[in-house]
Design a protein around this motif. Structure first.
Motif, mmCIF file in Angstrom:
data_model
loop_
_atom_site.group_PDB
_atom_site.id
_atom_site.type_symbol
_atom_site.label_atom_id
_atom_site.label_comp_id
_atom_site.label_asym_id
_atom_site.label_seq_id
_atom_site.Cartn_x
_atom_site.Cartn_y
_atom_site.Cartn_z
ATOM 1 N N GLU A 82 48.380 11.220 9.989
ATOM 2 C CA GLU A 82 47.077 12.062 10.287
ATOM 3 C C GLU A 82 46.459 11.196 11.508
ATOM 4 O OE1 GLU A 82 44.006 11.861 6.657
ATOM 5 O OE2 GLU A 82 45.659 13.444 6.784
ATOM 6 N N THR A 83 45.591 11.875 12.050
ATOM 7 C CA THR A 83 44.616 11.284 13.003
ATOM 8 C C THR A 83 43.226 11.403 12.402
ATOM 9 O OG1 THR A 83 43.939 13.189 14.169
ATOM 10 C CG2 THR A 83 45.579 11.784 15.238
ATOM 11 N N ARG A 84 41.936 10.666 12.726
ATOM 12 C CA ARG A 84 40.976 10.590 12.278
ATOM 13 C C ARG A 84 40.588 11.960 12.880
ATOM 14 N NH1 ARG A 84 40.936 7.403 16.854
ATOM 15 N NH2 ARG A 84 39.692 7.914 18.586
ATOM 16 N N MET A 85 39.311 12.528 12.485
ATOM 17 C CA MET A 85 38.854 13.840 12.992
ATOM 18 C C MET A 85 37.993 13.566 14.212
ATOM 19 S SD MET A 85 39.242 16.450 10.785
ATOM 20 C CE MET A 85 38.043 17.748 10.968
ATOM 21 N N LYS A 140 41.967 17.563 13.401
ATOM 22 C CA LYS A 140 42.872 16.526 13.116
ATOM 23 C C LYS A 140 44.145 16.841 13.247
ATOM 24 C CE LYS A 140 41.868 14.425 8.972
ATOM 25 N NZ LYS A 140 41.984 14.434 7.497
#
Length: 502
Positions: A82-85, A140
């Protein structure tokens, strides 16, 4: 200037301190007003001040990644799951062939062909995304590797959270409006769109000139609050036209330069294409620089614009395309040519020298009354949060709200014609503009208030008189384009007055 203590009392959670130095930093970074105020609300202290500019700058770089960060986000999604928000605008589309939703993030280069929204995520977030076919929010991303014989993996949407940090209530907004007189309210509206109400005065101007300048600046907001208001503004450079229509609201779209096509505005009919036209998912479309704008096919565009501007829909290849977006045309002309009694559209694109197209424009914004922008015209104090205000304006466009305010205009305005007949388009234009003005200046209006003499006087000054003038300018320009329409020089303009006996 309005009383900022009073403003903060009645709008306790929806004001922000607008410091020109900080605002200039956001402008240099090409960050729109509604995003700027969202960030300031989180990074400023109780006194409205930003404590550390470097910290703010770093936060902005993290929360709004530039296009150059796409590969880093891709690696985060693939390597970490997952990525950061981060904050961005996302557009969604349904792929009927494969039976799933896809998304794109234009600012970062993520396209529909490489994305997917899994059903368990879609069911959780769809209420926030369906209405606008997408929207601004905290996002995200994840990653789905290739499966089986599939050659390409896809980026997935894991989270979407609307970034509006407060409750947006029209009833609360209306109640707050009751505590201000109309002159105070004009100042508050100007502050909401980043202008200093005390900064409009110019050498030699009298009070009427200053009022006209401020009122005209706010007239640009009519398409923000009223569905399908079609306007044109021809004014000198550096008067804030592009800023107003391009930076204030996330619900509008500014087209600048290049070529405008049917596909862009209405629908892409190519096999396999899924793109919706701009009129289907925006509150207004502003076409800038109409002196130099090019249309893919002038004749086709003139015909399709006339149909849409009249009825709110067009049929393309057997498909009906409906929209609520107003069409706004913007251009620069010399100050000496800005006169409704002169031919103001003589050197713009020939498509506008069509009386049938001009007839479908509800009003000319009198841009000659807006002074060239100067530093003193920008707010340096507490003001309504621009993002909050644009949400309010968007809500005022709803069908129930429009019907309510239009009903009051129908009660308030009386129309008479010397010939006994009134042009339907002319009347609709005046009434539609009046409805938009009523929403803007008197959102608290109700059946009791509109019967008071003081309100009627203010309605006449702030709503009816400007609306009449804007539509009359359209008729005057039609006379230059097609003198045969008014052979005796008489526009046949009807008389619109307030029903004082109401």
């Amino acid at each position: 200037m309005y009383d900022t203590n009073k403003l903060r009392k009645y709008f306790p959670s929806t004001t922000v301190f607008k410091d020109p130095t900080v605002m200039s930093m956001f402008k240099a970074a090409k960050i729109e007003s509604f995003l700027r105020d969202w960030i300031l609300k989180r990074r400023s202290g109780a006194d409205g001040a930003v404590g550390n500019i470097n910290d703010l700058s770093n936060y902005v770089a993290t929360i709004i990644p530039p296009r150059s960060e796409k590969e880093r986000l891709e690696d985060e999604a693939r390597s970490n799951g997952e990525t950061r928000m981060f904050l961005a605008k996302i557009n969604v589309s349904f792929n009927s062939k494969s039976n799933y939703y896809t998304f794109e993030i234009p600012s970062l280069g993520f396209s529909h062909s490489h994305t997917i929204i899994e059903d368990y995520v879609w069911n959780r977030i769809k209420d926030e995304l369906i209405g606008e076919a997408g929207g601004w929010g905290l996002i995200k991303l994840g990653y789905m590797p290739p499966e089986g014989s599939k050659k390409n993996g896809r980026f997935t949407l894991l989270e979407f959270k609307n970034f509006c940090p407060y409750r947006v209530s029209l009833d609360d907004f209306r109640e707050a409006r009751t505590h201000f007189d109309v002159e105070e309210w004009m100042g508050i509206l100007l502050g909401a769109i980043d202008y200093n109400p005390d900064g409009f005065a110019r050498k030699g101007w009298i009070e009427r000139d200053i009022w006209k300048a401020k009122h005209t600046m706010l007239t640009r907001l009519l398409p923000f609050v009223q569905p399908r208001v079609n306007l044109i503004e021809l004014a000198p450079q550096q008067t804030g036209k592009s800023y107003m229509f391009g930076k204030i609201s996330k619900y509008g779209w500014l087209l600048t330069g290049g070529q405008v096509s049917r596909t862009m505005l209405f629908i892409d009919r190519r096999p396999g294409a899924r793109a919706k036209g701009l009129v289907t998912c925006n509150d207004f479309i502003a076409v800038d620089e109409i002196k130099s704008i090019e249309f893919a096919n002038d004749k086709e565009m003139a015909g399709i614009l006339k149909g849409y501007m009249e009825d709110g829909y067009v049929t393309v290849g057997g498909t009906r395309i409906d929209g609520e977006a107003g069409i706004v045309f913007l251009g620069n002309i010399a100050y000496e040519n800005m006169d409704s009694d002169k031919d103001m559209i003589g050197d713009v694109n020939p498509i506008f020298r069509d009386s049938a197209l001009l007839q479908r424009i509800h009003g000319f914004i009198p841009g000659q009354f807006v002074p060239a922008l100067s530093p003193r015209m920008f707010i340096n104090d507490w003001a309504l949060n621009s993002e909050y205000f644009t949400e309010i304006m968007h809500l005022l466009r709803s069908t129930p709200e429009t019907m309510k305010y239009r009903g009051m205009v129908e009660e308030l305005v009386e129309v008479k014609s010397a010939s006994g007949e009134t042009s339907g388009r002319e009347k609709e234009a005046v009434y539609r503009l009046c409805t938009a003005y009523l929403k803007l200046f008197f959102p608290h209006a109700d059946s009791t208030l509109i019967r008071t003499q003081k309100f009627k006087q203010e309605f006449d000054k702030y709503c009816l008189t400007p609306a009449k003038s804007m539509q009359e300018t359209v008729l005057k320009q039609m006379r230059f384009v097609n003198p045969g329409m008014f052979p005796d020089g008489n526009l046949g303009f009807s008389t619109y007055t307030v029903r004082w006996e109401l």
